[in-house]
Design an enzyme around this catalytic site. Structure first.
Site, PDB file in Angstrom:
ATOM      1  N   HIS A  12      -2.087  -3.385  -6.780  1.00  0.00           N
ATOM      2  CA  HIS A  12      -2.598  -2.948  -5.484  1.00  0.00           C
ATOM      3  C   HIS A  12      -4.105  -3.177  -5.416  1.00  0.00           C
ATOM      4  O   HIS A  12      -4.887  -2.427  -5.999  1.00  0.00           O
ATOM      5  CB  HIS A  12      -2.244  -1.471  -5.277  1.00  0.00           C
ATOM      6  CG  HIS A  12      -2.639  -0.957  -3.920  1.00  0.00           C
ATOM      7  ND1 HIS A  12      -3.119   0.308  -3.709  1.00  0.00           N
ATOM      8  CD2 HIS A  12      -2.632  -1.563  -2.704  1.00  0.00           C
ATOM      9  CE1 HIS A  12      -3.381   0.463  -2.427  1.00  0.00           C
ATOM     10  NE2 HIS A  12      -3.101  -0.645  -1.795  1.00  0.00           N
ATOM     11  N   SER A  54       0.822  -1.206   0.000  1.00  0.00           N
ATOM     12  CA  SER A  54       0.000   0.000   0.000  1.00  0.00           C
ATOM     13  C   SER A  54       0.856   1.255   0.000  1.00  0.00           C
ATOM     14  O   SER A  54       0.499   2.253  -0.609  1.00  0.00           O
ATOM     15  CB  SER A  54      -0.867   0.062   1.253  1.00  0.00           C
ATOM     16  OG  SER A  54      -1.666  -1.068   1.359  1.00  0.00           O
ATOM     17  N   GLU A  89      -5.244  -0.930  -8.522  1.00  0.00           N
ATOM     18  CA  GLU A  89      -4.242   0.001  -9.041  1.00  0.00           C
ATOM     19  C   GLU A  89      -3.087  -0.821  -9.607  1.00  0.00           C
ATOM     20  O   GLU A  89      -2.538  -1.682  -8.908  1.00  0.00           O
ATOM     21  CB  GLU A  89      -3.728   0.932  -7.938  1.00  0.00           C
ATOM     22  CG  GLU A  89      -4.730   2.010  -7.553  1.00  0.00           C
ATOM     23  CD  GLU A  89      -4.225   2.933  -6.436  1.00  0.00           C
ATOM     24  OE1 GLU A  89      -4.690   4.075  -6.372  1.00  0.00           O
ATOM     25  OE2 GLU A  89      -3.376   2.494  -5.618  1.00  0.00           O
ATOM     26  N   ASN A 105      -4.718   6.045  -1.981  1.00  0.00           N
ATOM     27  CA  ASN A 105      -4.383   6.308  -0.584  1.00  0.00           C
ATOM     28  C   ASN A 105      -3.736   7.675  -0.399  1.00  0.00           C
ATOM     29  O   ASN A 105      -3.809   8.260   0.679  1.00  0.00           O
ATOM     30  CB  ASN A 105      -3.489   5.202  -0.025  1.00  0.00           C
ATOM     31  CG  ASN A 105      -4.296   3.946   0.300  1.00  0.00           C
ATOM     32  OD1 ASN A 105      -5.522   4.015   0.455  1.00  0.00           O
ATOM     33  ND2 ASN A 105      -3.633   2.812   0.379  1.00  0.00           N
TER      34      ASN A 105
HETATM   35  P1  NAI Z   1      -2.136  -9.818   7.015  1.00  0.00           P
HETATM   36  O1  NAI Z   1      -1.306  -9.648   8.211  1.00  0.00           O
HETATM   37  O2  NAI Z   1      -3.577 -10.140   7.146  1.00  0.00           O
HETATM   38  O3  NAI Z   1      -1.510 -10.982   6.124  1.00  0.00           O
HETATM   39  C1  NAI Z   1      -0.159 -11.122   5.876  1.00  0.00           C
HETATM   40  C2  NAI Z   1       0.091 -12.612   5.639  1.00  0.00           C
HETATM   41  O4  NAI Z   1       1.390 -12.778   5.131  1.00  0.00           O
HETATM   42  C3  NAI Z   1       0.006 -13.443   6.903  1.00  0.00           C
HETATM   43  O5  NAI Z   1      -0.870 -14.525   6.680  1.00  0.00           O
HETATM   44  C4  NAI Z   1       1.430 -13.938   7.100  1.00  0.00           C
HETATM   45  O6  NAI Z   1       1.501 -15.220   7.674  1.00  0.00           O
HETATM   46  C5  NAI Z   1       1.964 -13.924   5.693  1.00  0.00           C
HETATM   47  N1  NAI Z   1       3.406 -13.816   5.621  1.00  0.00           N
HETATM   48  C6  NAI Z   1       4.197 -12.973   6.311  1.00  0.00           C
HETATM   49  N2  NAI Z   1       5.482 -13.149   5.962  1.00  0.00           N
HETATM   50  C7  NAI Z   1       5.499 -14.118   5.029  1.00  0.00           C
HETATM   51  C8  NAI Z   1       6.525 -14.748   4.280  1.00  0.00           C
HETATM   52  N3  NAI Z   1       7.792 -14.410   4.420  1.00  0.00           N
HETATM   53  N4  NAI Z   1       6.179 -15.705   3.392  1.00  0.00           N
HETATM   54  C9  NAI Z   1       4.891 -16.050   3.241  1.00  0.00           C
HETATM   55  N5  NAI Z   1       3.884 -15.488   3.931  1.00  0.00           N
HETATM   56  C10 NAI Z   1       4.183 -14.529   4.805  1.00  0.00           C
HETATM   57  O7  NAI Z   1      -1.906  -8.511   6.123  1.00  0.00           O
HETATM   58  P2  NAI Z   1      -2.817  -7.911   4.981  1.00  0.00           P
HETATM   59  O8  NAI Z   1      -3.727  -6.916   5.544  1.00  0.00           O
HETATM   60  O9  NAI Z   1      -3.331  -9.023   4.168  1.00  0.00           O
HETATM   61  O10 NAI Z   1      -1.757  -7.071   4.130  1.00  0.00           O
HETATM   62  C11 NAI Z   1      -0.829  -7.698   3.267  1.00  0.00           C
HETATM   63  C12 NAI Z   1      -0.262  -6.654   2.313  1.00  0.00           C
HETATM   64  O11 NAI Z   1      -1.319  -6.067   1.586  1.00  0.00           O
HETATM   65  C13 NAI Z   1       0.475  -5.502   2.962  1.00  0.00           C
HETATM   66  O12 NAI Z   1       1.549  -5.140   2.116  1.00  0.00           O
HETATM   67  C14 NAI Z   1      -0.556  -4.401   3.008  1.00  0.00           C
HETATM   68  O13 NAI Z   1      -0.006  -3.119   3.018  1.00  0.00           O
HETATM   69  C15 NAI Z   1      -1.254  -4.643   1.694  1.00  0.00           C
HETATM   70  N6  NAI Z   1      -2.615  -4.124   1.628  1.00  0.00           N
HETATM   71  C16 NAI Z   1      -3.469  -4.190   2.698  1.00  0.00           C
HETATM   72  C17 NAI Z   1      -4.745  -3.688   2.633  1.00  0.00           C
HETATM   73  C18 NAI Z   1      -5.665  -3.786   3.808  1.00  0.00           C
HETATM   74  O14 NAI Z   1      -6.722  -3.139   3.770  1.00  0.00           O
HETATM   75  N7  NAI Z   1      -5.352  -4.561   4.814  1.00  0.00           N
HETATM   76  C19 NAI Z   1      -5.238  -3.053   1.399  1.00  0.00           C
HETATM   77  C20 NAI Z   1      -4.301  -3.092   0.300  1.00  0.00           C
HETATM   78  C21 NAI Z   1      -3.030  -3.593   0.442  1.00  0.00           C
END
Ligand code: NAI
Length: 678
Positions: free
Chosen positions: A425, A404, A437, A475
């Protein structure tokens, strides 16, 4: 058929074949209308006993020619052509396929009989461009299928299948070859039924229209066209066709000239424009059959679900067995939810599960053509993920980050063949939100971008090209909008006033209700991240930080900008929040003053427009259409206002510039004003 006349007539004994051939969707352009008019006359003089009307190409008439809407109407008018078909001495059988929409459905309803291919879809989508039907659709449909079905189709823009239309009594026959089906009917012609316009409308229960009006008003959030469609259908219930039809026509023509219809038409065209940015002109998307998704948390699971629903094979990578199990659980939940909502049947769900594998071994990503990373928002973690992906995958495989706020150039630094890297994105929840995006790095190859667009389309997304800056397009605007809202709090407004003003403008939620819903943590973390590079001249209002420090992290915490009763999602004003706000104002020596709903709306919209204009001026977006599409599809900006940039054209750049100057004056040293508003 000639270039001028897209309608051909062939007489075969007692049957006349009338065929419209106006690619791509057989829109009712002036040439089609004139051709149909002439065709009816020709059929009547031919000695044929019955005429079969069909279309060449992939669909029956799928609507009007929207590009004619801004111009003076060219004769003949569609309503006259439709009436001519209905009143023809030779009865017409409509042979239908594809999407029978708008003028196409109106023409079909003027025919004596209707035969359709299985799965053909019918609708009156005028409501989606701020209109009512213009050629008797709102008057004939209730006479054909009843008021309730007509309201659903016209007011909600609902499409129904041939099977549903037949069950509603609106279709005579379903045939895999509708022209052959029509010929079979013609061979053994039943008695000609009463024209649809002459049929009686079955009454509805007392109070039906008032009840529907209340429901539509609530859902439409300021958009008027669903209510106009309801009015038109009520005329069908109250008036003879000869009175209702001219009223419908007059309303249709008047609505073409409204800001709402202009905005909705702009959105329609902008969606098509942003799908083909200059940056991918001439580039051929690569074929993608299999994607790897790294991280199966909130976003990764939603992205994987979108890919599975689009028919792709998905390998989901998690960091250890426990996380893999939890990711599997997330996807099971999403698949189960899709079944519950009727988006998938049991076989479909099985097929999705069959295409999904979850693993902790990067070697399993080898067969994928594209990988999307959605792991924690941490530069080092992401860099390691891409190092492992690039080692495991083909050197050509496309690598995408869902970050993000991080800079994709840093994330991909050192990855071999950087032309294949980009940002994809997605927005939360990723399997629901339409916006995607597509973030371009300086090195990204055009065919890689084109592949992102093709994949977005396949997933049913509105993909928008963005360059690199903090927060990309959406954003970045959101953060300016939130900052401006916080300044209003400091200067005298309260959260419920800001929220009500923006809801009044047509957003589904104001900024504070929305923060409570999604949680205050991420923005808090961002502010801390930016603190080091923060321009000291820029105004900083720490109210949100104070809420976070007090543990008021949003709805899930039971309180944020509002308080929530146990188990309730209804925001209630909280005196403690108001004490934090007024306390800050006092401490900063601010003499709080009142802001009207208009003051609030004008300022916050001006800030969105200003940031959008800066984004275009910096080349982060190719055009203002990108800004409008991001705001509409990702942030709830009312589609019927066309997006912030289109809205500016409607209310005048001067008015928006004035509001922006007021904003800048109230927080000196803070706002850079775009050339567009300068
Ligand atoms: P989250 O914490 O729900 O999920 C992250 C996942 O990645 C977890 O299941 C974790 O176990 C896994 N993970 C971490 N390190 C890892 C690795 N080395 N190898 C494999 N898996 C790994 O986070 P979320 O909210 O899904 O965000 C993920 C990405 O998406 C971030 O970059 C965030 O900025 C981006 N994002 C989030 C949004 C939101 O509204 N939450 C919207 C748009 C983008």
């Amino acid at each position: 058929m000639t270039a001028e006349n897209p309608v051909s007539v062939t007489i075969q004994g007692r049957v006349a074949h009338v065929v419209i051939d106006n690619p791509p969707v057989n829109a009712t352009s002036q040439a089609v209308r004139a051709g149909l008019d002439a065709a009816v006359a020709q059929v009547e003089g031919s000695g044929a006993e019955v005429a079969i009307l069909s279309c060449a190409g992939r669909t029956f008439v799928a609507g009007g020619d929207i590009s004619e809407f801004g111009k003076p109407p060219a004769l003949p008018d569609l309503p006259d052509v439709v009436t001519r078909i209905e009143a023809s001495a030779v009865p017409f059988i409509a042979a239908l396929h594809g999407t029978v929409l708008g003028g196409g459905f109106e023409i079909a309803m003027a025919c004596a009989w209707r035969v359709a291919e299985p799965g053909t879809r019918f609708g009156l989508p005028e409501v989606n461009i701020g209109l009512v039907p213009g050629a008797g659709g709102s008057q004939r449909l209730p006479r054909l299928v009843g008021i309730e079905a007509a309201v659903d189709i016209a007011c909600n823009g609902r499409m129904v299948t041939a099977e549903t239309l037949r069950d509603l009594g609106g279709l005579d026959r379903i045939d895999a070859d509708p022209v052959a089906g029509a010929e079979a009917m013609a061979a053994d012609l039943p008695p000609r039924p009463a024209p649809v316009s002459a049929r009686a409308v079955h009454p509805v229960r007392d109070g039906y229209f008032a009840h529907m009006r209340a429901g539509l008003e609530k859902r439409a959030k300021g958009q008027r066209s669903p209510l106009h469609n309801l009015d038109a259908i009520a005329w069908a219930a109250e008036l003879p066709f000869a009175e209702g039809q001219p009223k419908e026509r007059a309303l249709h023509l008047a609505l073409r000239d409204t800001a709402e219809s202009r905005a909705l038409r702009h959105a329609f065209f902008a969606e098509r424009k942003v799908a083909r940015p200059d940056a991918i002109a001439g580039a051929k998307p690569r074929e993608i059959k299999h994607v790897a998704v790294v991280g199966g948390g909130l976003m990764g699971a939603g992205i994987a679900m979108s890919a599975l629903m689009a028919g792709l094979r998905v390998t989901l990578i998690e960091r250890d067995d426990a996380a893999a199990e939890s990711a599997h659980g997330n996807l099971d939940g999403l698949i189960g939810g899709a079944v519950k909502r009727g988006k998938l049947d049991d076989d479909g769900a099985e097929a999705l599960r069959g295409r999904l594998s979850v693993s902790t071994d990067y070697a399993d990503t080898a067969p994928a053509q594209l990988a999307v990373e959605a792991v924690f928002e941490d530069l080092e973690v992401k860099r390691v993920v891409f190092r492992d992906l690039s080692a495991a995958m083909n050197r050509q495989a496309i690598l995408a980050t869902n970050t993000s706020y991080l800079d994709p150039r840093e994330i991909f630094d050192g990855i071999p063949n950087p032309a294949r890297c980009l940002g994809l994105h997605f927005f939360s929840p990723a399997h629901v939100m339409k916006l995607l995006e597509i973030v371009r790095l300086p090195e990204t190859a055009a065919d890689v971008l084109a592949t992102g667009f093709a994949m977005g389309k396949r997933m049913g997304k509105v993909a928008v090209l963005a360059g690199i800056c903090d927060g990309f397009i959406g954003n970045r605007i959101l953060s300016a909008y939130r900052r401006a809202a916080d300044y209003l709090l400091a200067d005298g407004a309260l959260p419920h006033e800001v929220d009500a003003a923006m809801r009044g403008f047509g957003l589904p939620m104001g900024p504070y209700e929305l923060q409570d819903l999604t949680g205050l943590q991420i923005a808090w973390a961002n502010r801390k991240r930016q603190a080091a590079t923060h321009d000291p001249a820029e105004r900083y209002v720490p109210i949100a930080d104070r809420l976070c420090e007090a543990g008021r992290l949003g709805q899930r915490a039971g309180h944020g900008w509002y308080t929530y009763a146990e188990g309730s999602r209804r925001p209630e004003r909280d005196p403690e929040v108001e004490r934090i706000i007024t306390g800050y104002s006092a401490e900063a020596g601010i003499d709080r003053r009142a802001f009207s709903a208009e003051d609030i709306r004008d300022r916050l919209v001006a800030v969105m427009v200003n940031e959008g204009a800066l984004i275009v001026e910096e080349g982060i977006a190719e055009s203002p259409a990108e800004i409008d599409m991001v705001e509409i599809h990702g942030y709830g900006f009312p589609r019927w206002r066309g997006g912030p940039m289109h809205y500016t054209g409607e209310i005048g750049t001067d008015a928006v510039a004035r509001s922006m100057r007021a904003v800048a004056e109230e927080s000196r040293g803070t706002w850079r004003i775009s050339k567009f508003l300068g």
